[in-house]
Write a protein that holds these residues in place. Structure first.
Motif, PDB file in Angstrom:
ATOM      1  N   LYS A 130     -33.883 -77.676 -34.787  1.00 45.84           N
ATOM      2  CA  LYS A 130     -34.941 -78.431 -34.082  1.00 45.84           C
ATOM      3  C   LYS A 130     -35.641 -77.583 -33.027  1.00 45.84           C
ATOM      4  CE  LYS A 130     -33.152 -83.039 -34.634  1.00 45.84           C
ATOM      5  NZ  LYS A 130     -31.901 -83.652 -34.183  1.00 45.84           N
ATOM      6  N   ALA A 175     -39.523 -76.772 -32.632  1.00 49.67           N
ATOM      7  CA  ALA A 175     -40.280 -77.171 -31.439  1.00 49.67           C
ATOM      8  C   ALA A 175     -41.098 -75.996 -30.916  1.00 49.67           C
ATOM      9  CB  ALA A 175     -39.338 -77.666 -30.359  1.00 49.67           C
ATOM     10  N   MET A 227     -41.675 -80.632 -24.659  1.00 50.00           N
ATOM     11  CA  MET A 227     -40.767 -79.822 -25.487  1.00 50.00           C
ATOM     12  C   MET A 227     -40.284 -78.558 -24.777  1.00 50.00           C
ATOM     13  SD  MET A 227     -41.934 -80.134 -29.323  1.00 50.00           S
ATOM     14  CE  MET A 227     -43.555 -80.511 -29.816  1.00 50.00           C
ATOM     15  N   GLN A 259     -36.637 -77.364 -25.470  1.00 52.02           N
ATOM     16  CA  GLN A 259     -36.461 -76.875 -26.834  1.00 52.02           C
ATOM     17  C   GLN A 259     -37.205 -75.571 -27.034  1.00 52.02           C
ATOM     18  OE1 GLN A 259     -37.067 -79.934 -25.995  1.00 52.02           O
ATOM     19  NE2 GLN A 259     -35.941 -81.391 -27.255  1.00 52.02           N
TER      20      GLN A 259
END
Lengths: 277, 433
Positions: free
Chosen positions: A195, A199, A264, A267
């Motif tokens: 993930k 991102a 984000m 991330q």
């Protein structure tokens, strides 16, 4: 004592650097509330022109709302497609065995060295030839002419491949033994674990697409298809530009990328250093 | 797992189809413009050129109601970029029927893409316009452009500051640049204001000085570089350096700095193009304090006259786009002949037209309150008719971007002849590529 001096210097430098990087944004926001003449004179106070500038921005022939919509649609489609295709390519390069794959990959990396200005005219020719065929809908002046060239970039493939290097291959083999198909391994085993990488890639792609200027400029012909950077450029084109109005436009144009980045951020940082959870 | 694959394939294909359909509709609508009665026009500046086209549109609407005219605002750099890409790739799809091109650039286009533009000889009458406009929009005997705005240069000055320094309007008529600097010193001493603002990397002033003597960076053929051994350029450079070194000029770093210097009342004058008038008038509180004198001349150049030009552009028709006839008719009914249009534009955007018949309209006879009752339009259009013809050639901006560095050396005190000679060598080799 020495430690104190050092940390003083450290913080002093950091504060100076932050002021340098934040100042343009502060100035932009303040500019939103001022008249052109005050902005060029360097006024650094909040003015009373905010509503007037806003009204001007949305009530002129340039159709700023339409441009926002175009930019959003293009950026979202580009990001989604780019993430799927480039991650699959990066995954393929790393996971599957082939003798020629590194040679192909090096060739791909070479393409990063070619500046876009050199590709532009051939690219334009290619897409404009589509206009005479049934594929007209991805030719010059369509939304897709902007999307297609940025969907599969060497950088993104490289980025994904680097990150997949730290992905434990045993997981893939275990999944194969359990009878999972290759596509399913990609979507069910690899994808959920990456993930952060996605991102980071999403932020980069979205920003590039949102700010893309040169190619949309030459490839999009009708005024109603123009994206935000093109409209902002057209606004600055007068002998006496309305900077107050432009600042409003620029602030609005900055918001989406800023919002996506802040959401984000965590991330993004982890994605850039390449961790797998 | 076959199910997952299937779902993916179906989802993927349908996504693709939806997207193709979504933009298929859009592009087909905009591609059939050649069949209908529609023309597209590209220009820059919402407050000036675009307003001019909108007025022209109104006039044409009275002649032909069915024609749809689409006006697109773009920055000049964007227009140049798009024209370059499309013309270089040989594809005129999506280009406009009519485009505004600056005088300094048009010869480059006409020479590089000789077949791209329509011959307008039969809608433009050369006697109707200021002569100097035809030095750039013709190839051989064919006229390719409808002349638009005059870039006629004038010396805009603050009457109040000059008065404090002991000068009247008479003292500013037909002066040389050397006298101008001398006046500047008095102004500086007595009022504390700078005479003008200069951006050292903008050689517009040099262009004004060269054209007043009928010279340019290139010879009449438009290609031979004439930077060294160019008396007008040499003297221009000398004046440029003197303006800065004598302290009468205040230095600014960009366009907005210059605008700000004028609007805030910092400087006493501004030698520039007529189109700058609207910017000066932007400072409404200075109404009645400005006047315009003819541009100064070069003292040591017998050919130099008090009339010159900076900027200005013309309308061009791109051939391969379709509807060429309609586009030509549009220009013929509006910019090429209509003095009514020029009257309106003088009132609305302060345009100094290059159309001679405009001089007989009411707007051109009017006295301007802002300029202390001076008949600004009449004066400027008279000077416009006097501007010496100069072929700007193919490389004005390319040459100037190199010359800017060398100008800095001259300002720093290097020998002018040597510097210009070096510049000539570098320019020649860079243009040859």
């Amino acid at each position: 004592m020495k430690g104190k001096v050092l940390s003083f210097i450290k913080y002093f430098l950091l504060i100076v650097m932050s002021i340098l990087s934040i100042f343009p944004f502060v100035w932009m926001v303040l500019g939103m509330t001022n008249k052109t003449i005050d902005i060029t004179a360097g006024k650094l106070m909040i003015g009373d022109q905010l509503t007037i500038n806003f009204t001007n921005l949305f009530n002129n022939s340039l159709n700023f709302t339409g441009a926002l919509r175009n930019s959003a649609v293009i950026a979202v489609i580009t990001t989604v497609l780019a993430l799927i295709l480039s991650s699959m390519a990066g995954y393929g390069f790393e996971i599957f065995k082939s003798k020629t794959k590194d040679r192909i990959f090096n060739f791909l990396l070479l393409s990063m060295m070619v500046p876009f200005a050199a590709l532009m005219i051939p690219l334009y020719r290619m897409f404009s030839q589509l206009n005479g065929t049934p594929l007209r809908s991805i030719g010059i002046n369509s939304m897709f002419v902007v999307i297609v060239p940025s969907v599969c970039t060497a950088f993104l493939i490289f980025f994904f491949r680097q990150n997949i290097k730290s992905f434990p291959k045993e997981l893939v083999e275990a999944a194969r033994l359990d009878g999972l198909g290759e596509l399913a391994i990609f979507f069910r085993v690899y994808l959920p674990s990456a993930k952060n990488t996605y991102a980071a890639a999403a932020i980069i792609t979205f920003m590039n697409s949102w700010n893309n200027y040169l190619w949309p400029l030459v490839a999009l012909q009708s005024p109603e298809k123009r994206t935000v950077p093109l409209i902002l450029s057209a606004m600055g084109a007068s002998y006496t530009p309305d900077y107050g109005m432009m600042m409003c436009g620029i602030v609005i144009a900055t918001l989406p990328t800023a919002a996506i980045f802040f959401v984000m951020q965590k991330q993004f940082v982890q994605g850039m250093i390449g961790s797998v959870k | 797992m076959k199910r997952l694959k299937k779902i993916l394939i179906v989802a993927g294909t349908s996504l693709l189809l939806v997207m193709l359909a979504a933009c298929g509709g859009g592009s087909s609508a905009s591609n059939d413009s050649s069949g209908s009665k529609k023309i597209t026009i590209w220009a820059w500046d919402e407050t000036f050129n675009i307003k001019a086209v909108e007025e022209a549109k109104k006039i044409y609407k009275e002649k032909d109601k069915d024609v749809k005219v689409e006006v697109v605002t773009m920055s000049q750099d964007d227009i140049v970029q798009k024209l370059n890409t499309s013309l270089a790739s040989g594809n005129t799809d999506g280009l406009p029927n009519i485009v505004l091109i600056e005088d300094y650039r048009i010869q480059g286009y006409l020479t590089s893409y000789p077949d791209a533009f329509a011959d307008l000889s039969n809608i433009v009458n050369e006697d109707d316009f200021s002569d100097y406009k035809f030095a750039v929009n013709k190839v051989g005997s064919k006229i390719y452009g409808v002349p638009f705005d005059s870039g006629v240069a004038g010396l805009f000055y603050r009457t109040d500051y000059l008065e404090q320094a002991g000068y009247t309007a008479k003292d500013l008529q037909n002066i040389t640049w050397d006298q101008y600097i001398a006046i500047g010193k008095d102004v500086k001493n007595k009022t504390g204001h700078a005479l003008l603002s200069i951006n050292p990397s903008d050689l517009g002033l040099i262009r004004i000085m060269m054209q007043s003597a009928g010279e340019w960076y290139t010879a009449k053929d438009g290609e031979t570089v004439t930077v060294s051994n160019n008396e007008a350029l040499k003297e221009g450079m000398k004046v440029f350096a003197e303006l800065i070194n004598s302290g009468v000029a205040t230095q600014v770093s960009d366009w907005d700095g210059g605008v700000n210097a004028v609007q805030s009342g910092d400087v006493a004058s501004s030698p520039t193009g007529s189109w700058y008038s609207s910017t000066i008038m932007g400072a409404a509180d200075q109404s009645g304090k400005w006047a315009i004198a003819p541009i100064p001349t070069l003292a040591d150049n017998s050919k130099s006259i008090p009339a010159s030009s900076i900027g200005g552009g013309g309308w061009y028709v791109i051939k391969g786009v379709g509807n060429t006839k309609l586009a030509k008719d549009f220009l013929k009914q509006t910019f090429a002949t209509s003095s009514d249009l020029m009257d309106t534009l003088a009132n609305k955007i302060g345009l100094i037209s290059t159309l001679k018949s405009a001089a007989s309209t009411d707007a051109y006879k009017a006295k301007s309150e802002f300029y202390g009752g001076q008949q600004v339009f009449k004066d400027l259009s008279e000077w416009s008719a006097e501007v010496p013809s100069v072929n700007y050639g193919l490389h004005t901006y390319a040459i100037e971007s190199i010359l800017t560095e060398y100008a800095q050396k001259i300002i720093d005190g290097a020998d002018i002849d040597t510097v210009l000679k070096d510049a000539q060598t570098q320019i020649e080799s860079s243009i040859a590529n």
